[in-house]
Design an enzyme around this catalytic site. Structure first.
Site, PDB file in Angstrom:
ATOM      1  N   SER A  42       0.871  -1.186   0.000  1.00  0.00           N
ATOM      2  CA  SER A  42       0.000   0.000   0.000  1.00  0.00           C
ATOM      3  C   SER A  42       0.904   1.232   0.000  1.00  0.00           C
ATOM      4  O   SER A  42       0.939   2.008   0.940  1.00  0.00           O
ATOM      5  CB  SER A  42      -0.925  -0.010   1.220  1.00  0.00           C
ATOM      6  OG  SER A  42      -0.187   0.046   2.417  1.00  0.00           O
ATOM      7  N   HIS A 146      -3.155  -5.920   2.073  1.00  0.00           N
ATOM      8  CA  HIS A 146      -2.268  -6.958   2.610  1.00  0.00           C
ATOM      9  C   HIS A 146      -2.897  -8.343   2.638  1.00  0.00           C
ATOM     10  O   HIS A 146      -2.232  -9.315   2.985  1.00  0.00           O
ATOM     11  CB  HIS A 146      -1.792  -6.580   4.025  1.00  0.00           C
ATOM     12  CG  HIS A 146      -0.911  -5.374   4.040  1.00  0.00           C
ATOM     13  ND1 HIS A 146      -0.491  -4.755   5.196  1.00  0.00           N
ATOM     14  CD2 HIS A 146      -0.331  -4.674   3.022  1.00  0.00           C
ATOM     15  CE1 HIS A 146       0.277  -3.720   4.889  1.00  0.00           C
ATOM     16  NE2 HIS A 146       0.379  -3.655   3.586  1.00  0.00           N
ATOM     17  N   GLU A 155      -4.993  -2.541   9.032  1.00  0.00           N
ATOM     18  CA  GLU A 155      -4.310  -3.128  10.200  1.00  0.00           C
ATOM     19  C   GLU A 155      -5.029  -2.772  11.492  1.00  0.00           C
ATOM     20  O   GLU A 155      -5.337  -1.593  11.721  1.00  0.00           O
ATOM     21  CB  GLU A 155      -2.865  -2.599  10.293  1.00  0.00           C
ATOM     22  CG  GLU A 155      -2.024  -2.930   9.078  1.00  0.00           C
ATOM     23  CD  GLU A 155      -0.703  -2.161   9.023  1.00  0.00           C
ATOM     24  OE1 GLU A 155      -0.177  -1.782  10.080  1.00  0.00           O
ATOM     25  OE2 GLU A 155      -0.216  -1.937   7.902  1.00  0.00           O
ATOM     26  N   GLU A 196       1.779  -9.417   6.642  1.00  0.00           N
ATOM     27  CA  GLU A 196       2.599  -9.097   7.821  1.00  0.00           C
ATOM     28  C   GLU A 196       2.380 -10.077   8.965  1.00  0.00           C
ATOM     29  O   GLU A 196       2.775  -9.806  10.101  1.00  0.00           O
ATOM     30  CB  GLU A 196       2.307  -7.666   8.280  1.00  0.00           C
ATOM     31  CG  GLU A 196       2.698  -6.628   7.247  1.00  0.00           C
ATOM     32  CD  GLU A 196       2.423  -5.202   7.700  1.00  0.00           C
ATOM     33  OE1 GLU A 196       1.888  -5.009   8.814  1.00  0.00           O
ATOM     34  OE2 GLU A 196       2.732  -4.287   6.930  1.00  0.00           O
ATOM     35  N   ASP A 232      -4.217   1.042  11.303  1.00  0.00           N
ATOM     36  CA  ASP A 232      -3.758   1.698  10.089  1.00  0.00           C
ATOM     37  C   ASP A 232      -4.895   1.542   9.087  1.00  0.00           C
ATOM     38  O   ASP A 232      -5.126   0.445   8.561  1.00  0.00           O
ATOM     39  CB  ASP A 232      -2.470   1.070   9.552  1.00  0.00           C
ATOM     40  CG  ASP A 232      -1.992   1.767   8.279  1.00  0.00           C
ATOM     41  OD1 ASP A 232      -2.660   2.728   7.841  1.00  0.00           O
ATOM     42  OD2 ASP A 232      -0.948   1.348   7.723  1.00  0.00           O
ATOM     43  N   GLU A 275      -3.559   5.563  12.037  1.00  0.00           N
ATOM     44  CA  GLU A 275      -2.662   5.915  10.927  1.00  0.00           C
ATOM     45  C   GLU A 275      -3.463   6.054   9.636  1.00  0.00           C
ATOM     46  O   GLU A 275      -4.378   5.252   9.378  1.00  0.00           O
ATOM     47  CB  GLU A 275      -1.612   4.801  10.807  1.00  0.00           C
ATOM     48  CG  GLU A 275      -0.585   5.002   9.696  1.00  0.00           C
ATOM     49  CD  GLU A 275       0.367   3.800   9.619  1.00  0.00           C
ATOM     50  OE1 GLU A 275       0.714   3.228  10.675  1.00  0.00           O
ATOM     51  OE2 GLU A 275       0.730   3.417   8.495  1.00  0.00           O
ATOM     52  N   ASP A 302       1.287   8.383   7.254  1.00  0.00           N
ATOM     53  CA  ASP A 302       2.210   7.474   6.556  1.00  0.00           C
ATOM     54  C   ASP A 302       2.238   7.888   5.082  1.00  0.00           C
ATOM     55  O   ASP A 302       3.145   8.609   4.655  1.00  0.00           O
ATOM     56  CB  ASP A 302       1.736   6.027   6.750  1.00  0.00           C
ATOM     57  CG  ASP A 302       2.475   5.026   5.879  1.00  0.00           C
ATOM     58  OD1 ASP A 302       3.530   5.379   5.316  1.00  0.00           O
ATOM     59  OD2 ASP A 302       2.002   3.868   5.744  1.00  0.00           O
ATOM     60  N   LYS A 327       9.603   5.436   7.453  1.00  0.00           N
ATOM     61  CA  LYS A 327      10.023   4.268   6.679  1.00  0.00           C
ATOM     62  C   LYS A 327      11.191   4.716   5.811  1.00  0.00           C
ATOM     63  O   LYS A 327      10.986   5.440   4.817  1.00  0.00           O
ATOM     64  CB  LYS A 327       8.874   3.796   5.780  1.00  0.00           C
ATOM     65  CG  LYS A 327       7.655   3.234   6.504  1.00  0.00           C
ATOM     66  CD  LYS A 327       6.502   3.073   5.519  1.00  0.00           C
ATOM     67  CE  LYS A 327       5.377   2.209   6.060  1.00  0.00           C
ATOM     68  NZ  LYS A 327       4.183   2.252   5.170  1.00  0.00           N
ATOM     69  N   HIS A 355       8.279  -0.942   9.726  1.00  0.00           N
ATOM     70  CA  HIS A 355       8.592  -1.926   8.685  1.00  0.00           C
ATOM     71  C   HIS A 355       7.745  -1.649   7.443  1.00  0.00           C
ATOM     72  O   HIS A 355       6.934  -0.721   7.425  1.00  0.00           O
ATOM     73  CB  HIS A 355       8.313  -3.341   9.204  1.00  0.00           C
ATOM     74  CG  HIS A 355       6.850  -3.605   9.498  1.00  0.00           C
ATOM     75  ND1 HIS A 355       6.355  -4.859   9.787  1.00  0.00           N
ATOM     76  CD2 HIS A 355       5.746  -2.780   9.559  1.00  0.00           C
ATOM     77  CE1 HIS A 355       5.053  -4.798   9.998  1.00  0.00           C
ATOM     78  NE2 HIS A 355       4.666  -3.564   9.877  1.00  0.00           N
ATOM     79  N   LYS A 378       6.475   0.094  14.653  1.00  0.00           N
ATOM     80  CA  LYS A 378       5.452  -0.781  14.064  1.00  0.00           C
ATOM     81  C   LYS A 378       6.178  -1.831  13.241  1.00  0.00           C
ATOM     82  O   LYS A 378       6.740  -1.514  12.192  1.00  0.00           O
ATOM     83  CB  LYS A 378       4.514   0.057  13.196  1.00  0.00           C
ATOM     84  CG  LYS A 378       3.311  -0.719  12.698  1.00  0.00           C
ATOM     85  CD  LYS A 378       2.327   0.167  11.959  1.00  0.00           C
ATOM     86  CE  LYS A 378       2.639   0.261  10.493  1.00  0.00           C
ATOM     87  NZ  LYS A 378       1.466   0.516   9.637  1.00  0.00           N
TER      88      LYS A 378
END
Ligand SMILES: C=C(OP(=O)(O)O)C(=O)O
Ligand SMILES: [Mg+2]
Length: 401
Positions: A42, A146, A155, A196, A232, A275, A302, A327, A355, A378
């Site tokens: 994403s 994901h 998430e 993940e 998230d 997030e 993010d 990131k 990550h 995270k």
């Protein structure tokens, strides 16, 4: 500081089975560092550009390595990263690929640390680092980009805010992950895992809230400290202007409705962290939500900020969000990531080191989080490429790196 004598690049596997770039940096005095680039699914529209691994390696061999070998010193991170930027010659690392850049940047930092004998987090953050640790946000249930046929929200993250140590926090997140599995079995909801390692059941978001709330409460009772949770939303992936807003499985929410929906969730579940609740271009929506709930939760950018000081600067001016996800591969080098962290800290924005959904066993971000005194990291809850970072945090806490 130690002169770089060789840089070796190769394709290795990431956790999705895709090729990514691994870099070895060798120096005089026998310095050595190895690091690999992660990769997002994403991804934000404004991220630095990842090239196919073979192409990134070919370009970096041609353009970057001659500017590094015999020219720059590992341990002088600004010098290394300036050479990478000059070799690239673009403002988004599309010349050599952000994947080559970040792998070399991180490997050079490790090579510099190896010569001094200091652990990476002290090399990056100073000798007094290592006494405070980030709270790990553990991905427990997820969907979005994901996992197919799972939750709309990308998430659901356990946040063990009351844990007395980072290792107890990490084990608490794993226990929440296990508890969710038990609840899913009880409910007869079979579930595989997403990219993940989070459970990816075929349930709607409302049921996921119920389950994660139940699991965090149960594990908090068992371990005796507070465990909250967060999200998230990865809302840029849902946003479709032509459809009239944020497209969920069962409804479409306008921007105003999305802000209200998220604010209500924060209040109802006492969320610690939210997030990307809005689209990556919607500073105004972020500001509105931050105004409403920013005093009680972290509103984190993010895809909004992509670890970029210009975008973070705009956000600070407008009061959009109160924290930034960091990131390194979104921006290309450790120096750029540090600049974003410094700007955040100067302006009382929290920073959350993160990550990517595609990962390797590289554990640099564990050191980056400790080096910069990040309040949160995270990096998943289970799965080998996630536990590589979590176990490294345990080792740092145990003074065993
Ligand atoms: C880790 C994330 O996913 P990805 O790496 O796919 O962007 C995220 O969106 O925060
Ligand atoms: Mg995200």
């Amino acid at each position: 500081m130690t002169l770089v004598t060789d840089v070796r690049l190769r394709r290795v596997l990431d956790s999705r089975g895709n090729a990514t770039v691994e870099a070895d940096v060798l120096t005089e005095e026998g310095g050595f560092g190895r690091a690999a680039a992660p990769s997002g699914a994403s991804t934000g529209e404004y991220e630095a550009i990842e090239l196919p691994a073979a192409e990134a390696i070919a370009k970096a061999r041609e353009d970057a390595i001659p500017r590094l070998v015999g020219e720059v010193h590992a341990g002088n991170q600004r010098e290394v990263d300036a050479a990478l930027a000059a070799a690239d010659g673009t403002d988004d690392f599309s010349g050599i690929g952000a994947n080559s850049a970040v792998a070399i940047s991180m490997a050079a930092a490790k090579a510099g640390a190896s010569v001094t004998g200091a652990p990476l987090y002290q090399h990056l953050g100073g000798t007094f680092r290592g006494n405070t640790f980030p709270i790990p946000l553990g991905n427990i249930v997820g969907g979005g980009e994901h996992a197919a046929d799972a939750t709309d929200i990308q998430e659901f993250l356990a946040a063990p805010v009351g844990a007395p140590s980072v290792s107890e926090a990490i084990f608490a997140n794993a226990a929440v992950h296990g508890k969710v599995h038990d609840i899913l079995v009880d409910r007869d909801e079979p579930a595989g895992k997403g990219d993940e390692g989070a459970w990816a059941p075929s349930i709607d978001d409302a049921e996921a809230f119920e389950i994660v709330d139940e699991a965090t409460t149960a594990v908090a009772d068992e371990v005796g400290f507070e465990i909250r949770f967060g999200l998230d939303v990865a809302a840029a992936e849902m946003y479709d202007e032509d459809e009239g807003g944020y497209v969920y499985s069962d409804t479409v929410r306008s921007t105003e409705e999305q802000v209200e929906y998220i604010a209500d969730l924060v209040r109802e579940y006492d969320l610690k962290y939210v997030e990307d609740p809005l689209d990556e271009d919607d500073y105004e929506g972020f500001a509105d939500l931050t105004e409403q709930v920013g005093d009680r939760t972290l509103v984190c950018g993010d895809d909004l900020f992509v670890t970029n000081t210009d975008r973070l600067g705009d956000g600070i001016q407008q009061g959009a969000a109160n924290s930034i996800l960091i990131k390194p591969n979104q921006i290309g080098t450790l120096s750029d990531a540090f600049d974003a962290i410094e700007l955040a800290v100067e302006n009382a924005y929290g920073h959350v080191v993160s990550h990517r959904s595609g990962e390797t066993e590289d554990a640099t971000i564990a050191h980056l989080a400790v080096a910069t005194d990040a309040p949160f990291i995270k990096t998943g809850a289970v799965a080998g490429e996630r536990t590589a970072k979590l176990n490294e945090l345990i080792r740092i806490e145990d003074n065993a790196v």
